[in-house]
Motif scaffolding. Structure first.
Motif, PDB file in Angstrom:
ATOM      1  N   PHE A   1      52.970  28.973  59.630  1.00 22.27           N
ATOM      2  CA  PHE A   1      52.352  30.179  59.897  1.00 22.27           C
ATOM      3  C   PHE A   1      52.664  31.030  59.929  1.00 22.27           C
ATOM      4  O   PHE A   1      53.006  32.473  59.050  1.00 22.27           O
ATOM      5  CB  PHE A   1      51.278  30.019  61.895  1.00 22.27           C
ATOM      6  N   VAL A   2      54.353  31.105  60.060  1.00 23.88           N
ATOM      7  CA  VAL A   2      54.979  32.064  59.843  1.00 23.88           C
ATOM      8  C   VAL A   2      55.788  32.342  58.830  1.00 23.88           C
ATOM      9  O   VAL A   2      55.596  34.053  58.073  1.00 23.88           O
ATOM     10  CB  VAL A   2      56.735  32.059  60.565  1.00 23.88           C
ATOM     11  N   GLU A   3      55.322  31.689  57.921  1.00 23.93           N
ATOM     12  CA  GLU A   3      55.834  31.709  56.600  1.00 23.93           C
ATOM     13  C   GLU A   3      55.036  31.858  55.227  1.00 23.93           C
ATOM     14  O   GLU A   3      54.715  33.223  54.978  1.00 23.93           O
ATOM     15  CB  GLU A   3      55.546  30.703  55.969  1.00 23.93           C
ATOM     16  N   VAL A   4      53.453  31.319  56.143  1.00 24.20           N
ATOM     17  CA  VAL A   4      52.240  32.355  55.130  1.00 24.20           C
ATOM     18  C   VAL A   4      51.753  33.985  55.794  1.00 24.20           C
ATOM     19  O   VAL A   4      51.597  34.790  55.013  1.00 24.20           O
ATOM     20  CB  VAL A   4      51.180  31.265  56.033  1.00 24.20           C
ATOM     21  N   LEU A   5      52.340  33.758  57.309  1.00 26.63           N
ATOM     22  CA  LEU A   5      52.209  35.816  57.080  1.00 26.63           C
ATOM     23  C   LEU A   5      53.366  36.274  56.216  1.00 26.63           C
ATOM     24  O   LEU A   5      52.855  37.161  56.078  1.00 26.63           O
ATOM     25  CB  LEU A   5      52.648  36.091  59.245  1.00 26.63           C
TER      26      LEU A   5
ATOM     27  N   GLU B   1      44.326  22.930  58.047  1.00 30.49           N
ATOM     28  CA  GLU B   1      44.973  23.427  56.368  1.00 30.49           C
ATOM     29  C   GLU B   1      46.353  23.679  56.620  1.00 30.49           C
ATOM     30  O   GLU B   1      47.048  25.095  57.438  1.00 30.49           O
ATOM     31  CB  GLU B   1      44.044  24.773  56.035  1.00 30.49           C
ATOM     32  N   THR B   2      47.830  23.591  56.027  1.00 31.78           N
ATOM     33  CA  THR B   2      48.375  23.622  55.718  1.00 31.78           C
ATOM     34  C   THR B   2      49.625  24.121  54.504  1.00 31.78           C
ATOM     35  O   THR B   2      50.156  24.839  54.393  1.00 31.78           O
ATOM     36  CB  THR B   2      49.510  22.761  56.559  1.00 31.78           C
ATOM     37  N   ASN B   3      48.685  24.182  53.776  1.00 31.54           N
ATOM     38  CA  ASN B   3      48.158  24.374  52.561  1.00 31.54           C
ATOM     39  C   ASN B   3      48.615  26.365  52.304  1.00 31.54           C
ATOM     40  O   ASN B   3      47.557  26.775  51.807  1.00 31.54           O
ATOM     41  CB  ASN B   3      47.798  24.006  51.322  1.00 31.54           C
ATOM     42  N   LYS B   4      49.602  26.717  51.874  1.00 36.09           N
ATOM     43  CA  LYS B   4      50.110  28.282  52.221  1.00 36.09           C
ATOM     44  C   LYS B   4      49.044  28.685  51.429  1.00 36.09           C
ATOM     45  O   LYS B   4      48.555  30.418  51.955  1.00 36.09           O
ATOM     46  CB  LYS B   4      51.138  28.597  51.382  1.00 36.09           C
ATOM     47  N   SER B   5      48.871  28.212  50.166  1.00 34.35           N
ATOM     48  CA  SER B   5      48.185  29.070  49.150  1.00 34.35           C
ATOM     49  C   SER B   5      46.436  29.221  49.051  1.00 34.35           C
ATOM     50  O   SER B   5      45.585  30.272  48.763  1.00 34.35           O
ATOM     51  CB  SER B   5      48.377  28.878  47.414  1.00 34.35           C
ATOM     52  N   ARG B   6      45.890  27.801  49.753  1.00 37.79           N
ATOM     53  CA  ARG B   6      44.914  27.923  50.060  1.00 37.79           C
ATOM     54  C   ARG B   6      44.012  28.595  51.580  1.00 37.79           C
ATOM     55  O   ARG B   6      42.999  29.115  52.479  1.00 37.79           O
ATOM     56  CB  ARG B   6      44.345  25.926  50.485  1.00 37.79           C
ATOM     57  N   ILE B   7      45.350  28.299  53.121  1.00 39.28           N
ATOM     58  CA  ILE B   7      44.997  30.023  53.172  1.00 39.28           C
ATOM     59  C   ILE B   7      45.018  31.465  53.443  1.00 39.28           C
ATOM     60  O   ILE B   7      44.236  32.014  53.754  1.00 39.28           O
ATOM     61  CB  ILE B   7      46.850  29.496  54.642  1.00 39.28           C
ATOM     62  N   LEU B   8      45.781  31.479  51.856  1.00 37.32           N
ATOM     63  CA  LEU B   8      45.869  32.600  51.354  1.00 37.32           C
ATOM     64  C   LEU B   8      44.238  32.970  51.064  1.00 37.32           C
ATOM     65  O   LEU B   8      44.476  34.093  50.932  1.00 37.32           O
ATOM     66  CB  LEU B   8      46.820  33.115  51.016  1.00 37.32           C
ATOM     67  N   ALA B   9      43.642  31.525  50.333  1.00 40.63           N
ATOM     68  CA  ALA B   9      42.506  32.456  49.798  1.00 40.63           C
ATOM     69  C   ALA B   9      41.558  33.901  49.867  1.00 40.63           C
ATOM     70  O   ALA B   9      40.782  33.737  49.809  1.00 40.63           O
ATOM     71  CB  ALA B   9      41.670  31.055  49.270  1.00 40.63           C
ATOM     72  N   PRO B  10      41.195  33.058  51.352  1.00 41.36           N
ATOM     73  CA  PRO B  10      39.822  33.960  51.354  1.00 41.36           C
ATOM     74  C   PRO B  10      40.585  35.311  51.670  1.00 41.36           C
ATOM     75  O   PRO B  10      40.048  36.503  51.244  1.00 41.36           O
ATOM     76  CB  PRO B  10      39.852  33.498  52.935  1.00 41.36           C
ATOM     77  N   LEU B  11      41.343  35.611  52.337  1.00 40.35           N
ATOM     78  CA  LEU B  11      42.361  36.829  52.198  1.00 40.35           C
ATOM     79  C   LEU B  11      42.658  37.941  51.140  1.00 40.35           C
ATOM     80  O   LEU B  11      42.003  39.014  50.655  1.00 40.35           O
ATOM     81  CB  LEU B  11      43.404  37.101  52.694  1.00 40.35           C
ATOM     82  N   THR B  12      43.010  36.825  50.000  1.00 34.55           N
ATOM     83  CA  THR B  12      43.459  36.592  48.352  1.00 34.55           C
ATOM     84  C   THR B  12      41.619  37.640  47.773  1.00 34.55           C
ATOM     85  O   THR B  12      41.219  38.834  47.281  1.00 34.55           O
ATOM     86  CB  THR B  12      43.527  35.907  47.774  1.00 34.55           C
ATOM     87  N   ALA B  13      40.527  37.139  48.426  1.00 34.48           N
ATOM     88  CA  ALA B  13      39.097  37.661  47.893  1.00 34.48           C
ATOM     89  C   ALA B  13      38.382  39.076  48.795  1.00 34.48           C
ATOM     90  O   ALA B  13      37.982  39.732  47.567  1.00 34.48           O
ATOM     91  CB  ALA B  13      38.500  36.154  48.431  1.00 34.48           C
ATOM     92  N   LEU B  14      38.800  38.160  49.993  1.00 34.61           N
ATOM     93  CA  LEU B  14      38.726  39.813  50.843  1.00 34.61           C
ATOM     94  C   LEU B  14      39.717  41.008  50.141  1.00 34.61           C
ATOM     95  O   LEU B  14      38.407  42.509  50.024  1.00 34.61           O
ATOM     96  CB  LEU B  14      39.166  39.614  51.723  1.00 34.61           C
TER      97      LEU B  14
END
Length: 140
Positions: free
Chosen positions: A87-91, A121-134
């Motif tokens: 979680f911290v790495e994704v942040l 979900e633990t995959n960083k790119s999948r976690i960030l996909a909705p934020l990237t789209a936003l």
């Protein structure tokens, strides 16, 4: 199962809380204060897993921020410990520095990782996909 996730500063102030089981608002403040006091008073050389009432606390400290996760007795503490680090790495990957001004984004990240108290979900790119789209929609 995960009961709650808290992000707390060194002064014991809750910066973010997400509950996956219903807890009355009046009871939340007391629970958070007690949990924070329990974790913040521990020494650095002590274990990051704490038996607390009818569940366990798993926490990690990052600079002045503590992330505390309350889990059931049957949950694997090491997997939760690694989830906190992920979680911290994704942040860190998404934000340059200031997280506290973007709590809506932190909630989105947390919701992508945990749903109904279970890790989904633990995959960083999948976690960030909705934020990237936003972000793309906001820029476009």
């Amino acid at each position: 199962m995960i009961k709650f996730v808290l992000m707390v500063n060194r002064q014991g102030q809750t910066r973010l809380s997400r509950y996956y089981q219903p807890v009355e608002l009046s009871r939340r403040a007391a629970l958070e204060a007690d949990v924070v006091r329990c974790c913040l008073t521990r020494k650095k050389d002590q274990c990051s897993f704490v038996e607390y009432k009818d569940f366990k606390l798993v926490y990690r400290q990052y600079a002045a921020l503590y992330i505390v996760v309350g889990v059931t007795d049957t949950e694997n503490e090491l997997s939760i410990y690694e989830l906190v680090h992920n979680f911290v790495e994704v942040l860190d990957k998404y934000f340059s520095r200031v997280i506290m001004f973007n709590l809506d984004r932190v909630h989105i990240i947390l919701d992508e990782m945990i749903q109904n108290g279970h890790i989904v979900e633990t995959n960083k790119s999948r976690i960030l996909a909705p934020l990237t789209a936003l972000d793309k929609m906001a820029d476009g």
